[in-house]
Design a protein around this motif. Structure first.
Motif, short mmCIF file in Angstrom:
data_model
loop_
_atom_site.label_atom_id
_atom_site.label_comp_id
_atom_site.label_asym_id
_atom_site.label_seq_id
_atom_site.Cartn_x
_atom_site.Cartn_y
_atom_site.Cartn_z
N VAL A 179 0.97 -1.25 0.21
CA VAL A 179 0.04 0.05 0.15
C VAL A 179 0.88 1.31 0.18
O VAL A 179 1.70 1.11 0.64
CB VAL A 179 -0.99 0.18 1.22
CG1 VAL A 179 -1.70 1.25 1.48
CG2 VAL A 179 -2.00 -1.18 1.11
N LEU A 180 0.58 2.11 -0.94
CA LEU A 180 1.41 3.53 -0.82
C LEU A 180 0.76 4.30 0.44
O LEU A 180 -0.37 4.74 0.45
CB LEU A 180 0.98 4.19 -2.05
CG LEU A 180 1.60 5.59 -2.16
CD1 LEU A 180 3.07 5.58 -2.46
CD2 LEU A 180 1.17 6.50 -3.44
N VAL A 181 1.65 5.01 1.23
CA VAL A 181 1.39 5.76 2.16
C VAL A 181 2.02 7.20 1.88
O VAL A 181 3.19 7.46 1.47
CB VAL A 181 1.91 5.41 3.55
CG1 VAL A 181 1.68 6.47 4.78
CG2 VAL A 181 1.62 3.87 3.78
N THR A 186 0.56 -5.11 2.54
CA THR A 186 -0.76 -5.17 3.14
C THR A 186 -0.59 -6.02 4.39
O THR A 186 -1.81 -5.80 5.18
CB THR A 186 -1.40 -5.76 2.06
OG1 THR A 186 -1.52 -4.78 0.87
CG2 THR A 186 -3.05 -5.55 2.32
N PHE A 187 0.05 -7.11 4.50
CA PHE A 187 -0.15 -8.10 5.47
C PHE A 187 1.42 -8.51 5.83
O PHE A 187 2.21 -8.06 5.34
CB PHE A 187 -0.51 -9.53 4.82
CG PHE A 187 -2.01 -9.39 4.32
CD1 PHE A 187 -3.16 -9.46 5.11
CD2 PHE A 187 -2.09 -9.40 2.98
CE1 PHE A 187 -4.43 -9.25 4.37
CE2 PHE A 187 -3.41 -9.63 2.25
CZ PHE A 187 -4.54 -9.07 3.20
N LYS A 219 2.22 5.26 11.30
CA LYS A 219 1.53 6.04 10.47
C LYS A 219 0.62 5.25 9.55
O LYS A 219 -0.44 5.63 9.22
CB LYS A 219 2.29 6.84 9.38
CG LYS A 219 1.65 7.69 8.42
CD LYS A 219 2.45 8.77 7.58
CE LYS A 219 1.73 9.66 6.94
NZ LYS A 219 2.39 10.52 5.85
N ALA A 220 1.03 4.03 9.06
CA ALA A 220 0.23 3.06 8.33
C ALA A 220 -0.94 2.59 9.16
O ALA A 220 -2.02 2.34 8.65
CB ALA A 220 1.01 1.70 7.96
N LEU A 269 -5.93 3.13 5.07
CA LEU A 269 -5.03 3.04 3.80
C LEU A 269 -5.37 1.63 3.53
O LEU A 269 -4.42 1.24 2.17
CB LEU A 269 -3.61 3.39 4.41
CG LEU A 269 -3.50 4.73 4.50
CD1 LEU A 269 -1.88 5.19 5.07
CD2 LEU A 269 -3.57 5.76 3.10
N GLY A 270 -5.85 0.75 4.13
CA GLY A 270 -6.05 -0.60 3.66
C GLY A 270 -4.93 -1.70 4.24
O GLY A 270 -4.79 -2.71 3.51
N VAL A 271 -4.30 -1.42 5.13
CA VAL A 271 -3.40 -2.33 5.69
C VAL A 271 -3.92 -3.07 6.87
O VAL A 271 -4.70 -2.46 7.52
CB VAL A 271 -2.01 -1.30 6.25
CG1 VAL A 271 -0.92 -2.40 6.75
CG2 VAL A 271 -1.52 -0.47 5.16
#
Ligand SMILES: [Fe+2]
Length: 439
Positions: free
Chosen positions: A177-179, A213-214, A306-307, A354-356
């Motif tokens: 995922v891009l932060v 992501t995982f 942050k993620a 963010l989808g993490v």
């Protein structure tokens, strides 16, 4: 929170911690309670009485002004700074019967005190902090005692249901995922039971980066093993390589080969390594080597946080990835509800904005950061909680594991350990830089 509601919550949290302590100390016989199952760990009976002793010191003597229950010489037996774990079995400790009687006695008096004590007027009492600190302390020792159970040889004595399976949609998610670049609020000044090292809230500016992501799975990690990752010093730091050679490390702790297959020992069960679960029981050195092999790196603590917490829609940081609400069974694998990490994709409802996914629970995640106080750090209520550990010796872990209780877990919670340690329930995820111009 109103005082009565706060007192009810404290009593419930104390009770939950104690019930867990009882499960962990009653599942084995007296011989196993006093034995040392690894030089890394205390005998379970030491943890038990130490939990009661800290509770007595902080709540009965400091908050309540009471006299010691046992002769003063007992205190130093349970002072973690006076006796390294390896030495604790040779101390004249309370035996299991005495230890149980002692912690029961302390708890009874604490519940009496809780009824009458005002939860304000002293910083230690504000929002019930001293009680919250003791709840977290007992839960942290419960996690340590669970690690002792994992190290213990012998028949399985603990049981728990399986965690939920991966959601079918998980397979279609992007690998990372891009932060976006920018500032976010790290740490907290408002979470009532947050410990000194989580404080104060402060702004941290980060360039854009990507984060997995995982967590890294056993299947991913097997790729590193099969590619000869343990035999190639290119992937390791000099200290990591030296340790890998000296300690003869060749796979995660508790893994072994059975013919061509890998099996692992988990709380007394020997089982095939489940490829879809986050890898656990790897050291920081192994995590760091894997990341380099994969063309990535470990995230910094700030990148992890942050993620996990940053909400781009509001610009604020949440308490947890899913929001400000306390963790439920639907969003995270915490509290020893399951005796293993859940498969990747098991908690889509626990995703960050963010989808993490699976940032909280399952496995502690190693980060690249060393232990420092945040700008404006103030040791409280005692230096030995955090400040004496600051420096380059430790690496930071974030997010909590399946063995971490909700009371000892927040988006801001910080944990630390030596980079060689593998008995803790630690795994990791990777991050990578973004070329300037992107993101
Ligand atoms: Fe302790």
């Amino acid at each position: 929170m109103l005082t009565e509601a706060l007192k009810e919550r404290i009593a419930a949290d104390l009770d939950r911690a104690r019930r867990r302590t009882q499960v962990l100390t009653e599942a084995v016989d007296e011989q196993d309670l006093v034995a040392q199952h690894s030089p890394l760990m205390s005998p379970l009976v030491w943890d038990l009485a130490h939990v009661g002793n800290q509770e007595e010191l902080w709540l009965l003597r400091d908050v309540g002004g009471r006299e010691p229950i046992l002769p003063p010489a007992v205190d130093q037996l349970y002072d973690a700074f006076q006796h390294p774990r390896a030495d604790r079995p040779s101390l004249p400790l309370l035996d299991p019967v005495e230890s149980r009687r002692y912690v029961h006695d302390v708890r009874g008096r604490v519940l009496d005190l809780l009824e009458t004590v005002p939860l304000s007027g002293r910083p230690l009492l504000e929002n019930g902090f001293a009680f919250g600190m003791i709840v977290q302390h007992e839960q942290q020792h419960d996690e340590t005692m669970l690690a002792t159970h994992q190290l213990r040889r012998g028949e399985p004595v603990l049981t728990a249901p399986l965690p939920p399976p991966a959601s079918p949609a998980a397979g279609g998610l992007p690998a990372d995922v891009l932060v976006p670049a920018g500032a976010f609020t790290m740490g907290t000044s408002t979470d009532a039971w947050a410990l000194d090292n989580e404080r104060p809230a402060h702004q941290v500016e980060l360039p854009a980066y990507r984060i997995d992501t995982f967590p890294v799975s056993n299947g991913d990690y097997l790729g590193f093993i099969e590619a000869g990752g343990y035999d190639d010093d290119r992937w390791w730091t000099p200290a990591g390589w030296a340790h890998r050679c000296q300690a003869g490390v060749f796979a995660p702790l508790f893994w072994s080969r059975q013919g061509r297959d890998w099996v692992r020992r988990r709380f007394g069960h020997l089982e095939a390594v489940p490829l879809g679960e986050p890898v656990v029981h790897v050291s920081w050195y192994e995590a760091d080597a894997y990341a380099r092999w994969a063309g990535k790196r470990l995230p910094t603590e700030a990148e992890w946080e942050k993620a996990a917490r940053f909400d781009p829609a509001s610009g604020r940081s949440r308490r947890f990835p899913w929001g400000d609400e306390e963790p439920s069974a639907e969003v995270a694998n915490l509290g020893q509800r399951h005796l293993r990490p859940a498969p990747l994709g098991a908690y889509p409802e626990g995703a960050s904005p963010l989808g993490v996914q699976q940032l909280v629970g399952d496995v502690w995640e190693w980060t690249s950061s060393e232990f420092r106080g945040y700008p404006g750090f103030r040791a409280w209520p005692y230096r030995e909680y955090s400040e004496v550990f600051f420096g380059t010796d430790y690496k930071m872990l974030r997010g909590g594991s399946f063995a971490t209780d909700v009371a000892a877990c927040r988006g801001t919670f910080r944990n630390w350990d030596y980079p060689i340690r593998r008995q803790i329930f630690a795994g990791f995820r990777c991050a990578s830089d973004v070329d300037s111009g992107q993101g």
